[in-house]
Design a protein around this motif. Structure first.
Motif, short mmCIF file in Angstrom:
data_model
loop_
_atom_site.label_atom_id
_atom_site.label_comp_id
_atom_site.label_asym_id
_atom_site.label_seq_id
_atom_site.Cartn_x
_atom_site.Cartn_y
_atom_site.Cartn_z
N PRO A 118 0.80 -1.23 0.00
CA PRO A 118 0.00 0.00 0.00
C PRO A 118 0.84 1.28 0.00
O PRO A 118 0.35 2.33 -0.45
CB PRO A 118 -0.82 -0.12 1.30
CG PRO A 118 -0.90 -1.58 1.56
CD PRO A 118 0.41 -2.14 1.10
N TRP A 119 2.06 1.21 0.51
CA TRP A 119 2.89 2.40 0.55
C TRP A 119 3.82 2.53 -0.66
O TRP A 119 4.63 3.44 -0.72
CB TRP A 119 3.73 2.42 1.83
CG TRP A 119 2.90 2.62 3.07
CD1 TRP A 119 1.58 2.98 3.13
CD2 TRP A 119 3.33 2.48 4.42
NE1 TRP A 119 1.16 3.06 4.43
CE2 TRP A 119 2.21 2.76 5.25
CE3 TRP A 119 4.53 2.15 5.02
CZ2 TRP A 119 2.27 2.72 6.63
CZ3 TRP A 119 4.59 2.10 6.41
CH2 TRP A 119 3.49 2.38 7.20
N GLY A 120 3.72 1.61 -1.59
CA GLY A 120 4.52 1.72 -2.80
C GLY A 120 5.73 0.81 -2.80
O GLY A 120 5.88 -0.09 -1.96
N ALA A 121 6.61 1.03 -3.77
CA ALA A 121 7.77 0.18 -3.99
C ALA A 121 9.00 0.72 -3.28
O ALA A 121 9.02 1.87 -2.81
CB ALA A 121 8.06 0.06 -5.49
N ILE A 122 10.03 -0.11 -3.18
CA ILE A 122 11.34 0.33 -2.68
C ILE A 122 11.98 1.19 -3.77
O ILE A 122 12.19 0.74 -4.90
CB ILE A 122 12.24 -0.87 -2.35
CG1 ILE A 122 11.61 -1.72 -1.26
CG2 ILE A 122 13.63 -0.40 -1.94
CD1 ILE A 122 12.35 -3.03 -1.00
N PRO A 155 8.45 0.01 2.76
CA PRO A 155 9.37 0.39 1.67
C PRO A 155 10.16 1.66 1.96
O PRO A 155 11.20 1.89 1.32
CB PRO A 155 8.42 0.58 0.48
CG PRO A 155 7.10 0.95 1.10
CD PRO A 155 7.04 0.18 2.38
N ASP A 156 9.69 2.48 2.89
CA ASP A 156 10.34 3.76 3.14
C ASP A 156 11.70 3.63 3.82
O ASP A 156 12.52 4.55 3.76
CB ASP A 156 9.45 4.66 4.00
CG ASP A 156 8.14 5.00 3.31
OD1 ASP A 156 8.09 4.96 2.05
OD2 ASP A 156 7.14 5.31 4.01
N VAL A 157 11.94 2.49 4.49
CA VAL A 157 13.18 2.34 5.26
C VAL A 157 14.27 1.64 4.47
O VAL A 157 15.34 1.35 5.02
CB VAL A 157 12.91 1.56 6.57
CG1 VAL A 157 11.87 2.27 7.40
CG2 VAL A 157 12.48 0.13 6.29
N LEU A 158 14.03 1.37 3.18
CA LEU A 158 15.00 0.68 2.35
C LEU A 158 15.20 1.42 1.03
O LEU A 158 14.26 2.01 0.49
CB LEU A 158 14.53 -0.75 2.03
CG LEU A 158 14.33 -1.70 3.21
CD1 LEU A 158 13.61 -2.97 2.76
CD2 LEU A 158 15.67 -2.05 3.86
N LYS A 159 16.41 1.38 0.52
CA LYS A 159 16.75 1.95 -0.78
C LYS A 159 17.63 0.95 -1.53
O LYS A 159 18.46 0.29 -0.92
CB LYS A 159 17.48 3.29 -0.65
CG LYS A 159 16.73 4.36 0.13
CD LYS A 159 15.42 4.76 -0.55
CE LYS A 159 14.66 5.77 0.33
NZ LYS A 159 13.34 6.12 -0.26
N ALA A 160 17.45 0.87 -2.84
CA ALA A 160 18.23 -0.06 -3.65
C ALA A 160 19.09 0.72 -4.64
O ALA A 160 18.68 1.76 -5.16
CB ALA A 160 17.31 -1.01 -4.41
#
Length: 429
Positions: free
Chosen positions: A282-286, A419-424
């Protein structure tokens, strides 16, 4: 001549360190007072590792100096690559030793007595001869299966946390049904400014979305001869736990990263922008950050990745990547000539990149155009592993005589939590 001699000494020193620690890598760390000696051995490994890193950086700086002078030397480049490869092995030995220390701490002190000794004894009897005491039917299933004793079940789970990097990093939830659903608030509350006597119209209200974490069945099917089972010197629970641990950690490691959700977890990488589950949460993708080059990493891209994560999520943040990616990063420097990668400096501490710990996850992609070789963030808040409570063992002495198979199953699932706490990092310009 001096440079060649220095390289030979450095290479010999690394080879000696590797030989000294090769045997240690596969030895269990003892408990109690002897653990102090084990910690000393890890300290020695770290000392040798840092000496190797120093030699590597001297050789690499010499290589860069030769290139600037127009005297690029293929032999020098080969020496640098060889030392870099040896550093990977030494760092892996340090990481393995740290894991064994964690395992010893987890499983230490449990010899004071089993919480469920009567049932554990019956479990062992069932292993050896298939005998079951009717009074202990809490572990008996209609099809002849057995639920694992509390201590055995916990020991497998504890060991999986050590040997499966994703379990060690991510949040875990025990469930009693096939799946687990979680609600996520989608911010929609609004407000406005009004005068003293102006009307107050209704404002917007937040809504909710949900994500379901279904489980798949993970299994192992180790076998032993009946003679082995008859040998009272064999610790059957330890043997089976080791077999199950090896198989489960292999399968989990793949599924938690790239699982497609079909009878298995939805892998972390599938939730990255452009992935098959990019629209599932619901909050989107990484979100991704470009590396700064079409098919390579750059120091600027790595710095951008770290700074893209909001500061409130960096307290427990770390990076996951495979060893090939670490090997490439060891040659990178910032604008002031400082190396971005740093080795372990003390027992229990990982190698770091830009001040953040690195976890070696073998299943992460290699560096290539459009690949996602690095994920950075707080994995405890970012990915959830769900375990259906209990491990079941089905004893099968008929299918493959003279072997007795122990068909062992555990239901497990997983998916994106936040997803907000991760970045790729995405390889691209």
């Amino acid at each position: 001549m001096k440079k060649v001699m220095m390289t030979s000494i450095a290479t010999a020193m690394i080879a000696s360190a590797m030989a000294a620690h090769a045997a240690q890598a596969n030895q269990p760390i003892p408990r109690g007072i002897v653990a102090v000696r084990a910690d000393s051995e890890v300290t020695t490994m770290i000392t040798d590792l840092n000496k190797a890193v120093h030699a590597f950086r001297e050789e690499y700086n010499q290589q860069l100096a030769d290139i600037k002078k127009g005297n690029a030397d293929a032999l020098q480049a080969l020496k640098v690559d060889n030392i870099n490869a040896e550093i990977s092995k030494l760092q892996a030995s340090v990481d393995a030793a740290n894991e064994r220390m964690v395992a010893a701490a987890m499983n230490g002190g449990t010899g004071a007595g089993l919480k469920d000794k009567e049932y554990s004894d019956s479990f062992n009897a069932h292993f050896r001869k298939g005998e079951v005491q009717a009074s202990l039917n809490k572990g008996q299933a209609a099809e002849g299966g057995y639920l694992a004793p509390v201590e055995w079940d916990r020991s497998i789970t504890d060991r999986l946390v050590v040997v499966s990097p994703m379990r060690a990093l991510c949040a875990q939830q025990n469930i009693s049904t096939n799946g687990f659903s979680k609600l996520f608030a989608i911010r929609g509350t609004t407000s406005g400014w009004v005068g003293e006597t102006a009307p107050r119209p209704e404002t917007g209200t937040s809504t909710f979305g949900s994500l379901t974490y279904n489980t798949g069945e993970l299994y192992a099917n180790p076998a032993a001869t009946q003679q082995m089972l008859d040998d009272s010197a064999v610790n059957l629970e330890a043997w089976l736990a080791g077999e199950v641990e090896t198989e489960f950690s292999l399968q989990e490691g793949i599924a938690f990263l790239s699982g497609n959700g079909a009878n298995k977890p939805n892998g972390l990488l599938t939730y990255i922008t452009g992935g098959s589950n990019a629209a599932a949460h619901p909050w989107g993708a990484i979100k991704t950050v470009n590396s700064g080059a079409a098919a390579a990493l750059t120091p600027e891209g790595l710095i951008d990745l770290v700074h893209e994560l909001p500061n409130e999520y960096t307290g427990q943040a770390r990076l996951i990547m495979n060893r090939n990616t670490q090997k490439a990063i060891r040659k990178m420097k910032d604008g002031e000539g400082n190396f971005l990668w740093q080795p372990s400096f003390q027992a229990g501490a990982p190698a770091t990149l830009l001040g953040y710990g690195i976890t070696d996850v073998a299943g992460m992609p290699d560096i290539a155009a459009n690949s996602k070789p690095i994920v950075f963030g707080d994995f405890k808040r970012g990915y959830l592993i769900v375990d259906r409570v209990g491990v079941r063992v089905l004893r099968d002495p008929f299918t493959n005589k003279p072997y007795v198979h122990f068909y062992t199953t555990k239901r497990v699932g997983g998916g994106l939590l936040n997803p907000d706490v991760l970045k790729a990092l995405s390889v691209g310009a």
